[in-house]
Design an enzyme around this catalytic site. Sequence first.
Site, PDB file in Angstrom:
ATOM      1  N   THR A   1       0.795  -1.221   0.000  1.00 30.88           N
ATOM      2  CA  THR A   1       0.000   0.000   0.000  1.00 30.88           C
ATOM      3  C   THR A   1       0.832   1.276   0.000  1.00 30.88           C
ATOM      4  O   THR A   1       0.330   2.332  -0.383  1.00 30.88           O
ATOM      5  CB  THR A   1      -0.953  -0.002   1.219  1.00 30.88           C
ATOM      6  OG1 THR A   1      -0.188  -0.265   2.399  1.00 30.88           O
ATOM      7  CG2 THR A   1      -2.023  -1.070   1.060  1.00 30.88           C
ATOM      8  N   GLU A   2       2.066   1.184   0.444  1.00 32.43           N
ATOM      9  CA  GLU A   2       3.004   2.309   0.405  1.00 32.43           C
ATOM     10  C   GLU A   2       4.404   1.764   0.262  1.00 32.43           C
ATOM     11  O   GLU A   2       4.800   0.853   0.992  1.00 32.43           O
ATOM     12  CB  GLU A   2       3.016   3.099   1.717  1.00 32.43           C
ATOM     13  CG  GLU A   2       1.921   4.017   1.986  1.00 32.43           C
ATOM     14  CD  GLU A   2       2.159   4.807   3.283  1.00 32.43           C
ATOM     15  OE1 GLU A   2       3.291   4.808   3.834  1.00 32.43           O
ATOM     16  OE2 GLU A   2       1.193   5.431   3.738  1.00 32.43           O
ATOM     17  N   THR A   3       5.158   2.353  -0.659  1.00 33.28           N
ATOM     18  CA  THR A   3       6.590   2.142  -0.699  1.00 33.28           C
ATOM     19  C   THR A   3       7.206   3.342  -1.393  1.00 33.28           C
ATOM     20  O   THR A   3       6.566   3.998  -2.203  1.00 33.28           O
ATOM     21  CB  THR A   3       6.992   0.816  -1.375  1.00 33.28           C
ATOM     22  OG1 THR A   3       8.374   0.571  -1.139  1.00 33.28           O
ATOM     23  CG2 THR A   3       6.708   0.821  -2.864  1.00 33.28           C
TER      24      THR A   3
END
Length: 133
Positions: free
Chosen positions: A59-61
Amino acid sequence: HTWVRVRDDPALCGADFVGANAHAYYDGGRTSGQAGDFVFQTVVPSLRSACPGKPIIITETGWPSRGNNNGAAVASQGDQRNALSSLNCAARDSSVSVYSFEYDDQLWKSSDAERSFGFFGGKVDVAGAFSVC
């Protein structure tokens, strides 16, 4: 949740999919050029093991363009571009969805590194970072 939290708490595997944030910068043992390998050779296998059969969404990187270094992780515009390129090339595994974090810097956040994950607005050669590998 962070990928470590999901890996360590089986209750978080109860949904239809597994969503987790995975930033190699915070690992401290990886360089920007290793960001993609970190996600696809460390994080994804750990999540698959913890939550068998579940689709995985990162979901986030991303990587900060400024701030304090974190071990081997250097926060700079060049390193941000390298990390985005590494993540893009590693994301050829279409069974995992990956979302780069984030569109623009968030100046309201508390630390310089936390504020500087934005990669649009002329900071990064986005076309080069997301070019064909």
